[in-house]
Design a protein around this motif. Structure first.
Motif, PDB file in Angstrom:
ATOM      1  N   MET A  12       0.831  -1.207   0.000  1.00 34.48           N
ATOM      2  CA  MET A  12       0.000   0.000   0.000  1.00 34.48           C
ATOM      3  C   MET A  12       0.866   1.257   0.000  1.00 34.48           C
ATOM      4  SD  MET A  12      -2.831  -1.360   2.764  1.00 34.48           S
ATOM      5  CE  MET A  12      -3.671   0.186   3.017  1.00 34.48           C
ATOM      6  N   ALA A  13       1.904   1.256   0.820  1.00 29.82           N
ATOM      7  CA  ALA A  13       2.784   2.419   0.914  1.00 29.82           C
ATOM      8  C   ALA A  13       3.566   2.634  -0.382  1.00 29.82           C
ATOM      9  CB  ALA A  13       3.737   2.258   2.094  1.00 29.82           C
ATOM     10  N   MET A  14       4.039   1.545  -0.975  1.00 24.40           N
ATOM     11  CA  MET A  14       4.769   1.656  -2.240  1.00 24.40           C
ATOM     12  C   MET A  14       3.841   2.148  -3.351  1.00 24.40           C
ATOM     13  SD  MET A  14       8.019   0.942  -1.880  1.00 24.40           S
ATOM     14  CE  MET A  14       8.693   0.289  -3.409  1.00 24.40           C
ATOM     15  N   TYR A  15       2.600   1.706  -3.330  1.00 26.48           N
ATOM     16  CA  TYR A  15       1.607   2.194  -4.293  1.00 26.48           C
ATOM     17  C   TYR A  15       1.415   3.700  -4.125  1.00 26.48           C
ATOM     18  CZ  TYR A  15      -2.831   2.968  -6.640  1.00 26.48           C
ATOM     19  OH  TYR A  15      -3.821   3.460  -7.460  1.00 26.48           O
ATOM     20  N   ASN A  16       1.368   4.147  -2.878  1.00 31.43           N
ATOM     21  CA  ASN A  16       1.228   5.572  -2.602  1.00 31.43           C
ATOM     22  C   ASN A  16       2.396   6.355  -3.196  1.00 31.43           C
ATOM     23  OD1 ASN A  16       1.586   8.120  -0.905  1.00 31.43           O
ATOM     24  ND2 ASN A  16      -0.429   7.432  -0.222  1.00 31.43           N
ATOM     25  N   LEU A  17       3.612   5.841  -3.029  1.00 32.27           N
ATOM     26  CA  LEU A  17       4.779   6.510  -3.611  1.00 32.27           C
ATOM     27  C   LEU A  17       4.678   6.543  -5.131  1.00 32.27           C
ATOM     28  CD1 LEU A  17       7.840   5.224  -1.536  1.00 32.27           C
ATOM     29  CD2 LEU A  17       6.632   7.408  -1.341  1.00 32.27           C
ATOM     30  N   LYS A  18       4.213   5.458  -5.713  1.00 30.30           N
ATOM     31  CA  LYS A  18       4.053   5.400  -7.174  1.00 30.30           C
ATOM     32  C   LYS A  18       3.054   6.453  -7.641  1.00 30.30           C
ATOM     33  CE  LYS A  18       1.129   3.124  -9.537  1.00 30.30           C
ATOM     34  NZ  LYS A  18       0.276   2.490 -10.498  1.00 30.30           N
ATOM     35  N   GLU A  19       1.950   6.556  -6.953  1.00 28.45           N
ATOM     36  CA  GLU A  19       0.903   7.507  -7.335  1.00 28.45           C
ATOM     37  C   GLU A  19       1.356   8.958  -7.183  1.00 28.45           C
ATOM     38  OE1 GLU A  19      -2.492   6.769  -8.608  1.00 28.45           O
ATOM     39  OE2 GLU A  19      -1.065   5.208  -9.139  1.00 28.45           O
ATOM     40  N   ASN A  20       2.295   9.197  -6.281  1.00 28.17           N
ATOM     41  CA  ASN A  20       2.778  10.561  -6.037  1.00 28.17           C
ATOM     42  C   ASN A  20       4.134  10.829  -6.689  1.00 28.17           C
ATOM     43  OD1 ASN A  20       0.768  11.932  -4.209  1.00 28.17           O
ATOM     44  ND2 ASN A  20       1.065  10.002  -3.139  1.00 28.17           N
ATOM     45  N   MET A  21       4.552   9.929  -7.563  1.00 31.02           N
ATOM     46  CA  MET A  21       5.839  10.065  -8.224  1.00 31.02           C
ATOM     47  C   MET A  21       5.880  11.368  -9.023  1.00 31.02           C
ATOM     48  SD  MET A  21       7.651   6.984 -10.186  1.00 31.02           S
ATOM     49  CE  MET A  21       9.331   7.094 -10.683  1.00 31.02           C
ATOM     50  N   GLY A  22       7.009  12.058  -8.909  1.00 29.35           N
ATOM     51  CA  GLY A  22       7.185  13.323  -9.610  1.00 29.35           C
ATOM     52  C   GLY A  22       6.758  14.529  -8.791  1.00 29.35           C
ATOM     53  N   LYS A  23       6.199  14.307  -7.630  1.00 34.42           N
ATOM     54  CA  LYS A  23       5.751  15.401  -6.761  1.00 34.42           C
ATOM     55  C   LYS A  23       6.744  15.687  -5.648  1.00 34.42           C
ATOM     56  CE  LYS A  23       0.899  14.270  -7.518  1.00 34.42           C
ATOM     57  NZ  LYS A  23      -0.342  13.797  -6.886  1.00 34.42           N
ATOM     58  N   GLY A  24       7.916  15.059  -5.711  1.00 36.13           N
ATOM     59  CA  GLY A  24       8.911  15.218  -4.661  1.00 36.13           C
ATOM     60  C   GLY A  24       8.742  14.153  -3.601  1.00 36.13           C
ATOM     61  N   PRO A  25       9.620  14.190  -2.595  1.00 38.87           N
ATOM     62  CA  PRO A  25       9.552  13.181  -1.526  1.00 38.87           C
ATOM     63  C   PRO A  25       8.236  13.267  -0.757  1.00 38.87           C
ATOM     64  CG  PRO A  25      11.513  14.568  -1.314  1.00 38.87           C
ATOM     65  CD  PRO A  25      10.689  15.141  -2.406  1.00 38.87           C
ATOM     66  N   MET A 123       5.020 -13.321  -8.781  1.00 36.52           N
ATOM     67  CA  MET A 123       5.492 -12.133  -8.052  1.00 36.52           C
ATOM     68  C   MET A 123       6.568 -11.384  -8.829  1.00 36.52           C
ATOM     69  SD  MET A 123       5.232 -12.951  -3.971  1.00 36.52           S
ATOM     70  CE  MET A 123       6.871 -13.508  -3.823  1.00 36.52           C
ATOM     71  N   GLU A 124       7.339 -12.084  -9.634  1.00 31.21           N
ATOM     72  CA  GLU A 124       8.370 -11.421 -10.423  1.00 31.21           C
ATOM     73  C   GLU A 124       7.811 -10.840 -11.723  1.00 31.21           C
ATOM     74  OE1 GLU A 124      11.355 -10.624  -9.276  1.00 31.21           O
ATOM     75  OE2 GLU A 124      10.702 -11.595  -7.432  1.00 31.21           O
ATOM     76  N   SER A 125       6.691 -11.362 -12.196  1.00 28.06           N
ATOM     77  CA  SER A 125       6.121 -10.870 -13.456  1.00 28.06           C
ATOM     78  C   SER A 125       5.259  -9.619 -13.258  1.00 28.06           C
ATOM     79  CB  SER A 125       5.309 -11.963 -14.130  1.00 28.06           C
ATOM     80  OG  SER A 125       4.136 -12.243 -13.406  1.00 28.06           O
ATOM     81  N   MET A 126       4.797  -9.388 -12.041  1.00 23.51           N
ATOM     82  CA  MET A 126       3.992  -8.196 -11.753  1.00 23.51           C
ATOM     83  C   MET A 126       4.879  -7.133 -11.123  1.00 23.51           C
ATOM     84  SD  MET A 126       0.483  -9.827 -10.236  1.00 23.51           S
ATOM     85  CE  MET A 126       1.300 -10.894  -9.043  1.00 23.51           C
ATOM     86  N   THR A 127       4.675  -5.904 -11.557  1.00 21.57           N
ATOM     87  CA  THR A 127       5.476  -4.802 -11.029  1.00 21.57           C
ATOM     88  C   THR A 127       4.589  -3.791 -10.320  1.00 21.57           C
ATOM     89  OG1 THR A 127       5.295  -3.405 -12.998  1.00 21.57           O
ATOM     90  CG2 THR A 127       7.090  -5.048 -12.968  1.00 21.57           C
ATOM     91  N   LEU A 128       5.235  -2.867  -9.677  1.00 22.33           N
ATOM     92  CA  LEU A 128       4.531  -1.781  -9.008  1.00 22.33           C
ATOM     93  C   LEU A 128       3.690  -0.990 -10.017  1.00 22.33           C
ATOM     94  CD1 LEU A 128       4.135  -0.446  -6.261  1.00 22.33           C
ATOM     95  CD2 LEU A 128       6.193   0.897  -6.699  1.00 22.33           C
ATOM     96  N   ALA A 129       4.155  -0.896 -11.246  1.00 21.59           N
ATOM     97  CA  ALA A 129       3.412  -0.187 -12.292  1.00 21.59           C
ATOM     98  C   ALA A 129       2.090  -0.879 -12.608  1.00 21.59           C
ATOM     99  CB  ALA A 129       4.258  -0.075 -13.557  1.00 21.59           C
ATOM    100  N   ASP A 130       1.995  -2.180 -12.350  1.00 20.25           N
ATOM    101  CA  ASP A 130       0.757  -2.923 -12.622  1.00 20.25           C
ATOM    102  C   ASP A 130      -0.322  -2.658 -11.588  1.00 20.25           C
ATOM    103  OD1 ASP A 130       1.858  -4.225 -14.868  1.00 20.25           O
ATOM    104  OD2 ASP A 130       2.790  -5.742 -13.591  1.00 20.25           O
ATOM    105  N   MET A 131       0.030  -2.102 -10.471  1.00 20.92           N
ATOM    106  CA  MET A 131      -0.962  -1.843  -9.413  1.00 20.92           C
ATOM    107  C   MET A 131      -1.813  -0.635  -9.772  1.00 20.92           C
ATOM    108  SD  MET A 131       1.143  -2.575  -5.904  1.00 20.92           S
ATOM    109  CE  MET A 131      -0.267  -2.288  -4.856  1.00 20.92           C
TER     110      MET A 131
END
Length: 131
Positions: A12-25, A123-131
């Motif tokens: 969930m947290a990694m998904y949050n970082l993905k969704e906010n990518m490009g907005k800074g830390p 688990m190796e075929s799915m990436t964070l981008a797939d979420m």
């Protein structure tokens, strides 16, 4: 097999970082608020994620966390393994335990080995981008 809160909350947290990518830390406080998670628990998880090279931490005012690389390059298995360790379906580690006295006559080893392989491939075929 059930994924622990480490694995679920970490995803969930990694998904949050993905969704906010490009907005800074993003601060852990913001992630905790967005995902309704404990900030202190996230601190523990992000220590593991940082050690695994999946996130970068930025200190100081306006600091927080960001993904260390493109979400397409972060496998779900990388995240789960960083947080949970290697997942194994068998207590004997699928025949790798030489001290097992039933190693040659184990009724479950072959099927668990096949299942383990399928889970690892998934688990190796799915990436964070797939979420």
């Amino acid at each position: 097999m059930k994924l622990s809160t480490k694995g679920r909350y970490g995803l969930m947290a990694m998904y949050n970082l993905k969704e906010n990518m490009g907005k800074g830390p993003i601060s852990l406080k913001d992630i905790a608020k967005d995902e309704n998670l404990s900030e202190s628990y996230l601190e523990q998880l992000f220590t593991l994620l940082r050690k695994a090279g999946l996130v970068n931490s930025i200190r100081g005012a306006g600091g927080g966390y960001e993904l260390s690389r493109d979400p397409k390059e972060i496998a779900i298995g990388d995240i789960i393994n960083a947080l949970e360790g290697d997942l194994s379906l068998s207590c004997c580690d699928l025949g790798k335990n030489e001290n097992c006295n039933k190693l040659n006559e184990c009724a479950t080893r072959d099927i668990l080995n096949k299942l383990q392989g399928k889970i690892e491939i998934a688990m190796e075929s799915m990436t964070l981008a797939d979420m």
